[in-house]
Scaffold this motif. Structure first.
Motif, short mmCIF file in Angstrom:
data_model
loop_
_atom_site.label_atom_id
_atom_site.label_comp_id
_atom_site.label_asym_id
_atom_site.label_seq_id
_atom_site.Cartn_x
_atom_site.Cartn_y
_atom_site.Cartn_z
N ASN A 65 -28.56 -12.46 -13.96
CA ASN A 65 -29.96 -12.18 -13.60
C ASN A 65 -30.11 -10.74 -13.15
O ASN A 65 -29.39 -10.30 -12.24
CB ASN A 65 -30.42 -13.12 -12.49
CG ASN A 65 -30.40 -14.57 -12.90
OD1 ASN A 65 -30.84 -14.91 -14.00
ND2 ASN A 65 -29.89 -15.44 -12.04
N GLY A 66 -31.01 -10.00 -13.77
CA GLY A 66 -31.24 -8.61 -13.41
C GLY A 66 -32.63 -8.38 -12.88
O GLY A 66 -33.59 -9.07 -13.27
N ASP A 67 -32.77 -7.42 -11.96
CA ASP A 67 -34.07 -7.07 -11.40
C ASP A 67 -34.04 -5.57 -11.07
O ASP A 67 -32.97 -4.96 -11.06
CB ASP A 67 -34.34 -7.89 -10.14
CG ASP A 67 -35.82 -7.86 -9.74
OD1 ASP A 67 -36.64 -7.27 -10.47
OD2 ASP A 67 -36.14 -8.44 -8.69
N TYR A 68 -35.20 -5.01 -10.82
CA TYR A 68 -35.23 -3.59 -10.47
C TYR A 68 -36.34 -3.32 -9.47
O TYR A 68 -37.32 -4.07 -9.37
CB TYR A 68 -35.43 -2.73 -11.72
CG TYR A 68 -36.85 -2.71 -12.25
CD1 TYR A 68 -37.70 -1.64 -11.98
CD2 TYR A 68 -37.34 -3.76 -13.00
CE1 TYR A 68 -39.01 -1.62 -12.44
CE2 TYR A 68 -38.64 -3.75 -13.48
CZ TYR A 68 -39.48 -2.68 -13.20
OH TYR A 68 -40.76 -2.67 -13.65
N VAL A 69 -36.18 -2.25 -8.71
CA VAL A 69 -37.20 -1.79 -7.76
C VAL A 69 -37.38 -0.30 -8.02
O VAL A 69 -36.44 0.48 -7.86
CB VAL A 69 -36.77 -2.04 -6.30
CG1 VAL A 69 -37.79 -1.45 -5.34
CG2 VAL A 69 -36.60 -3.53 -6.04
N ASP A 70 -38.58 0.07 -8.41
CA ASP A 70 -38.86 1.46 -8.77
C ASP A 70 -39.20 2.28 -7.53
O ASP A 70 -40.28 2.86 -7.41
CB ASP A 70 -40.01 1.48 -9.78
CG ASP A 70 -40.13 2.82 -10.50
OD1 ASP A 70 -39.24 3.65 -10.32
OD2 ASP A 70 -41.13 3.02 -11.21
N GLU A 71 -38.26 2.28 -6.57
CA GLU A 71 -38.45 3.01 -5.31
C GLU A 71 -37.12 3.63 -4.90
O GLU A 71 -36.05 3.07 -5.15
CB GLU A 71 -38.94 2.05 -4.21
CG GLU A 71 -40.30 1.46 -4.47
CD GLU A 71 -40.65 0.32 -3.52
OE1 GLU A 71 -41.82 -0.12 -3.52
OE2 GLU A 71 -39.74 -0.14 -2.79
N SER A 72 -37.19 4.77 -4.22
CA SER A 72 -35.98 5.44 -3.75
C SER A 72 -35.43 4.73 -2.53
O SER A 72 -36.15 3.99 -1.83
CB SER A 72 -36.28 6.90 -3.40
OG SER A 72 -37.09 6.96 -2.24
#
Length: 545
Positions: free
Chosen positions: A127-134
């Motif tokens: 399962n993959g996820d991402y957060v477009d934040e530093s």
């Protein structure tokens, strides 16, 4: 004939078992289960970060989340030229190792999203996820974000971001694996508050046979079985051990000196009539068959640890089992550890070997059962659920009890304060080892990023060398180290201009992924706590900082 291999649990392996067969041979199905239940966070999409994540996605980590607030730029797809990398010839470095993933279609898109999508293609079961934040934004606005992960991997951060992240994870008791990759240099730093290792997998495991102190069922079997050329060598050795004890007449249970072992070997050899393999094996086993089962020094220290003595509701299952193990050893088993129940291979009649094997296994189950019931007693006293610790876990714990280990680490922030641990690294005002010098130079590089807001050597190599030297000198002085970093080392750092070499990042990422798996499966001993690698000289060193 040699002892038969254990029969498979089922005629056919499941699809998942086939897929992960080679790694299951290393850390077992229980290790694979822990891996598949774990979730990790990758902070900062970099060369070495992508390689580390790749080394976890392929073997089936449960889930991963990528955090990065930047977007894919032109430079992420291309190469960067670095002059005189090896002082003899120039070399081409990939600006970022993950460029082998990306193509022009990703330009302007979220780097975290691109990394997540391409990593997940390697193993659809993950399962993959991402957060477009530093990481800085997350720590400022959602500081509890990282607490939901079993482990965090970060790479190539500036000093300010690194220390904020490391301190937050330390407070939350979440392990951190921090990787660096810069040109031909790489490093890994593990930040672990406490890590308990159940399966250390020692290189030279000693089988616990209890020949000098046999338990009742084993003694009865050994003394009632006729010794022939068809029985396992263990019976041969026991027979002549009894003769040796009688000749000694001093109450000594097993030979310990070279002379005593030689005497026992000669007794066995004198009784041989032909080339009997089990007798030959018994002679060879004289050096290793005795002395196991006692509590080793490292385990004594664990028994005396406050975490073992003072259980509470938040105690880790490891410590509850350890206290139950201590009670069993001291109060119920005359100072001996639970029997592992594992036998080495032996040349013997199949029935004779299996009978012996069953005797050991049955005793091991009885010992583990006593430890398990003591665990249940402790759980009840603390009003904890009975299923917090199951029988299978206790059996594994008892089998591996001789090699239990506890690693207590230090905060990364401690390395940035005056510390007596750093003093041995300096001799005659010079850092003792070139790799140690590179470690401090990489830290100066991270401080440069924080203070100057740019990458040293990216535009003006010679100018930035002076600035980096000033920063490094102040850093060492603040640490209380009367030492300096050579201009050659600082020039090497600046010359890279922040570039990552794919081969180096792949190597460091592979090593880091291996350490992550050790931590998640509680198997094998991880590095303690810093690993530094120089690809130019192919040298490495491990330091405890």
């Amino acid at each position: 004939m040699s002892s038969p291999a254990p029969a498979p649990k089922s005629p056919e392996l499941s699809d998942k078992s086939k897929k992960y067969d080679r790694q299951i041979r290393l850390w077992g199905e229980h290790g694979q289960t822990l891996l598949e239940a774990a979730t990790i966070c990758l902070v900062n999409v970099t060369a070495v970060g992508c390689e580390t994540a790749k080394g976890l996605v392929l073997p089936g980590i449960g889930g991963f989340t990528v955090t990065d607030g930047s977007s894919v730029k032109e430079e992420d797809l291309g190469n960067k030229y670095v002059d005189n990398l090896l002082t003899v010839k120039a070399a081409v470095l990939e600006r970022n190792c993950y460029s082998f993933f990306l193509d022009a279609s990703y330009l302007g898109k979220s780097k975290a999203l691109a990394c997540m999508q391409l990593l997940q293609e390697l193993n659809p079961d993950v399962n993959g996820d991402y957060v477009d934040e530093s990481v800085d934004y997350i720590l400022s606005n959602r500081p509890n974000f990282f607490e939901s992960f079993d482990l965090v991997i970060a790479s190539n951060l500036n000093e300010r971001s690194l220390l904020q992240l490391a301190n937050r994870l330390w407070e939350s008791n979440v392990p951190l694996v921090y990787c660096r990759s810069l040109g031909m240099l790489g490093s890994i730093r593990l930040q672990l508050k406490e890590h308990c290792i159940v399966e250390a997998h020692p290189d030279n495991r000693q089988f616990d046979l209890r020949l000098e102190h046999p338990f009742d069922a084993l003694r009865e079997h050994l003394e009632s079985t006729e010794v022939t050329s068809k029985v396992p060598w263990l019976l041969v050795l026991y027979k002549y051990l009894k003769l040796w004890q009688k000749e000694q007449g001093d109450g000594k249970q097993a030979p310990s000196t070279y002379k005593e072992k030689t005497t026992l070997r000669e007794l066995i050899r004198a009784a041989m009539q032909t080339d009997e393999e089990n007798y030959e094996e018994a002679i060879k086993a004289v050096n290793t068959a005795f002395g196991a089962g006692m509590v080793p020094k490292a385990l004594k220290a664990i028994f005396e640890d406050d975490a073992c003595e003072q259980l509470h509701k938040k105690s880790d299952a490891f410590w509850i089992m350890t206290k139950a193990l201590k009670h069993f050893v001291v109060e119920e088993n005359k100072g001996y550890l639970p029997l592992p129940g594992v036998l080495p291979d032996m040349t013997a009649n199949t029935d004779a070997y299996i009978t012996l094997q069953q005797i050991y296994r049955q005793q091991a189950l009885q010992d583990a059962d006593q430890v398990y019931h003591k665990c249940q007693e402790y759980l009840k006293q603390m009003s904890l659920p009975a299923d917090s610790i199951d029988e299978r876990t206790v059996r594994l714990f008892c089998r591996e009890s001789a090699g239990l280990a506890v690693l207590r680490g230090t905060r990364i922030a401690d390395e940035y304060e005056k510390s007596c641990r750093l003093q041995p690294l300096v001799e005659d005002n010079e850092l003792q080892d070139p790799l140690t010098a590179y470690n401090f130079a990489l830290r100066a590089y991270e401080r440069f990023l924080s203070e100057c807001g740019s990458i040293p050597g990216e535009c003006a190599v010679e100018q930035d060398i002076g600035r980096l030297k000033s920063i490094a000198s102040k850093m060492l002085t603040d640490l209380g180290l009367q030492a300096s970093i050579s201009d050659d080392v600082l020039h090497e750092i600046c010359r890279y201009g922040g570039a990552e070499l794919h081969a180096v990042s792949a190597f460091i990422g592979g090593c880091a992924a291996q350490e992550v798996i050790k931590i998640i499966t509680t198997q094998y001993k991880p590095i303690d706590n810093t690993f530094i690698y120089n690809a130019i000289s192919t040298e490495s060193v491990t330091l405890k900082l």
